[in-house]
Design an enzyme around this catalytic site. Structure first.
Site, PDB file in Angstrom:
ATOM      1  N   SER A  49       0.852  -1.188   0.000  1.00 48.10           N
ATOM      2  CA  SER A  49       0.000   0.000   0.000  1.00 48.10           C
ATOM      3  C   SER A  49       0.891   1.242   0.000  1.00 48.10           C
ATOM      4  O   SER A  49       2.111   1.134   0.170  1.00 48.10           O
ATOM      5  CB  SER A  49      -0.878   0.003   1.247  1.00 48.10           C
ATOM      6  OG  SER A  49      -0.044   0.167   2.387  1.00 48.10           O
ATOM      7  N   ASP A  81      -1.099  -1.368  -4.007  1.00 47.12           N
ATOM      8  CA  ASP A  81      -2.449  -1.436  -3.446  1.00 47.12           C
ATOM      9  C   ASP A  81      -2.929  -0.007  -3.121  1.00 47.12           C
ATOM     10  O   ASP A  81      -2.199   0.751  -2.474  1.00 47.12           O
ATOM     11  CB  ASP A  81      -2.359  -2.289  -2.167  1.00 47.12           C
ATOM     12  CG  ASP A  81      -3.696  -2.596  -1.545  1.00 47.12           C
ATOM     13  OD1 ASP A  81      -4.691  -2.665  -2.283  1.00 47.12           O
ATOM     14  OD2 ASP A  81      -3.738  -2.802  -0.308  1.00 47.12           O
ATOM     15  N   HIS A  82      -4.118   0.356  -3.560  1.00 48.82           N
ATOM     16  CA  HIS A  82      -4.720   1.676  -3.255  1.00 48.82           C
ATOM     17  C   HIS A  82      -3.832   2.872  -3.588  1.00 48.82           C
ATOM     18  O   HIS A  82      -3.607   3.744  -2.740  1.00 48.82           O
ATOM     19  CB  HIS A  82      -5.130   1.758  -1.774  1.00 48.82           C
ATOM     20  CG  HIS A  82      -6.264   0.864  -1.432  1.00 48.82           C
ATOM     21  ND1 HIS A  82      -7.558   1.127  -1.822  1.00 48.82           N
ATOM     22  CD2 HIS A  82      -6.298  -0.305  -0.761  1.00 48.82           C
ATOM     23  CE1 HIS A  82      -8.340   0.154  -1.395  1.00 48.82           C
ATOM     24  NE2 HIS A  82      -7.597  -0.742  -0.761  1.00 48.82           N
ATOM     25  N   GLU A 133     -11.181   0.894  -8.439  1.00 48.40           N
ATOM     26  CA  GLU A 133     -12.238   0.588  -7.469  1.00 48.40           C
ATOM     27  C   GLU A 133     -13.469   1.417  -7.762  1.00 48.40           C
ATOM     28  O   GLU A 133     -13.395   2.607  -8.027  1.00 48.40           O
ATOM     29  CB  GLU A 133     -11.728   0.885  -6.046  1.00 48.40           C
ATOM     30  CG  GLU A 133     -12.797   0.671  -4.965  1.00 48.40           C
ATOM     31  CD  GLU A 133     -12.232   0.840  -3.546  1.00 48.40           C
ATOM     32  OE1 GLU A 133     -11.066   0.447  -3.309  1.00 48.40           O
ATOM     33  OE2 GLU A 133     -12.951   1.379  -2.692  1.00 48.40           O
ATOM     34  N   GLY A 180      -9.419  -3.903   7.695  1.00 47.91           N
ATOM     35  CA  GLY A 180      -9.168  -3.928   9.142  1.00 47.91           C
ATOM     36  C   GLY A 180      -9.987  -5.010   9.833  1.00 47.91           C
ATOM     37  O   GLY A 180     -10.733  -5.750   9.179  1.00 47.91           O
ATOM     38  N   HIS A 207     -11.597  -6.711  -1.544  1.00 48.57           N
ATOM     39  CA  HIS A 207     -10.748  -6.116  -0.496  1.00 48.57           C
ATOM     40  C   HIS A 207     -11.324  -6.467   0.867  1.00 48.57           C
ATOM     41  O   HIS A 207     -12.441  -6.959   0.971  1.00 48.57           O
ATOM     42  CB  HIS A 207     -10.714  -4.591  -0.671  1.00 48.57           C
ATOM     43  CG  HIS A 207      -9.835  -4.134  -1.789  1.00 48.57           C
ATOM     44  ND1 HIS A 207      -8.712  -3.372  -1.596  1.00 48.57           N
ATOM     45  CD2 HIS A 207      -9.912  -4.350  -3.128  1.00 48.57           C
ATOM     46  CE1 HIS A 207      -8.140  -3.132  -2.754  1.00 48.57           C
ATOM     47  NE2 HIS A 207      -8.841  -3.706  -3.711  1.00 48.57           N
TER      48      HIS A 207
HETATM   49  P1  13P Z   1      -7.809  -6.649   5.334  1.00 47.95           P
HETATM   50  O1  13P Z   1      -7.585  -5.457   6.254  1.00 47.95           O
HETATM   51  O2  13P Z   1      -9.150  -7.261   5.549  1.00 47.95           O
HETATM   52  O3  13P Z   1      -6.710  -7.622   5.414  1.00 47.95           O
HETATM   53  O4  13P Z   1      -7.858  -6.072   3.833  1.00 47.95           O
HETATM   54  C1  13P Z   1      -6.680  -5.800   3.138  1.00 47.95           C
HETATM   55  C2  13P Z   1      -6.965  -5.121   1.849  1.00 47.95           C
HETATM   56  O5  13P Z   1      -8.050  -5.172   1.303  1.00 47.95           O
HETATM   57  C3  13P Z   1      -5.858  -4.372   1.215  1.00 47.95           C
HETATM   58  O6  13P Z   1      -6.274  -3.634   0.128  1.00 47.95           O
END
Ligand code: 13P
Length: 285
Positions: A49, A81-82, A133, A180, A207
């Site tokens: 991320s 990621d993101h 997304e 989370g 996600h």
């Molecule tokens: P979790 O917090 O459920 O592990 O999700 C991680 C996620 O979607 C990263 O983009």
């Protein structure tokens, strides 16, 4: 074997399983992921991320990812990621990531389309795949937070238009999961996954998948989810193992002894997820 995100997820889409995409910030996590992937013979996505990149540095993450992929006997993609920062996305591409996510979900639809399209054009020009997304996934992933009341599910018609206009390779959809730890049991909107898959016929991303019960994950995969993001469950496995070791051995100060058992614990959690996602045995050469 380093591959693009598109290649890995096309295989999953065509063969009806999901690839685990596991978040990393350090070497032990990368090694745990690769060991689990080799043990179960699963294709895998290593992802970082924006927060992970700020912590470790894009060069370190890319460097570790590339070494891991080169050494691995299974297909590996390296993914952002993101991503929301244009410069950081470009830095990832320049450093050898084979997949990037542009997360424009906090914008209105038109703006999300515009930003995503721009990243797709640039990434595709150099052979890098793109995830976007649509809808808003709740919870907190490092420095990105979406309040539960602001989370909105993905609209299937909007998703069809979004994909058509942006040319994105795979789409993260909001169907009831959150980043989370969960307080209660997450309830997934399975009908929505089914409708979106039928309309889009492309790889879909889930996600916030840590803590989602096994039956729900398996059902989501059977309905067309092909990439499953896991971060929190790995963090928790790390934390539990380190806590246990330190409380039993308060005077041991060698980092290898403290973090080594955590690497084994993370590998076990990751291998279990790979089997749950139907990815085990799906690696190709
Ligand atoms: P979790 O917090 O459920 O592990 O999700 C991680 C996620 O979607 C990263 O983009």
């Amino acid at each position: 074997m380093l591959v693009t995100g598109k290649e890995i997820l096309k295989h999953a889409h065509e063969n009806g399983y999901a690839v685990g995409a596991f978040n990393v910030n350090n070497m032990e996590q990368v090694q745990a992921i690769i060991e689990a992937a080799e043990e179960t013979q699963s294709p895998v996505i290593i992802q970082a991320s924006q927060g992970g990149l700020k912590y470790a540095g894009v060069e370190y993450i890319a460097g570790m990812g590339k070494i891991a992929a080169e050494k691995a006997s299974v297909p590996v993609a390296i993914h952002l990621d993101h991503g929301t920062d244009f410069k950081q996305i470009m830095a990832c591409i320049r450093n050898g990531f084979t997949s990037v996510m542009i997360d424009g979900s906090h914008h209105e639809l038109e703006e999300n389309i515009k930003i995503t399209k721009q990243i797709v054009e640039m990434a595709h020009a150099v052979g890098v795949s793109v995830e976007a997304e649509l809808g808003k996934i709740g919870g907190t992933e490092d420095d990105i937070s979406v309040d539960e009341k602001d989370a909105t599910y993905t609209d299937p018609d909007e998703a069809a238009r979004f994909v058509e206009e942006t040319g994105v390779d795979y789409l993260a959809i909001a169907v009831g999961t959150a980043h989370g730890p969960y307080k209660g049991e997450p309830k997934l909107d399975f009908d929505r996954i089914k409708v979106i898959k039928e309309k889009l016929n492309m790889p879909l991303v889930l996600h916030g998948s840590s803590g989602v019960p096994e039956e729900s994950i398996k059902k989501a995969v059977s309905l067309g989810i092909n990439k499953i993001n896991i971060d929190t469950d790995i963090r928790m496995a790390f934390h539990k193992a380190v806590k246990e070791f330190v409380s039993k051995n308060p005077d041991v100060y060698d980092p290898r002894k403290i973090v080594g058992p955590a690497r084994v614990a993370m590998k076990e959690v990751i291998a279990e997820k790979m089997r749950m996602f139907g990815a085990a045995g799906k690696a190709w050469r």
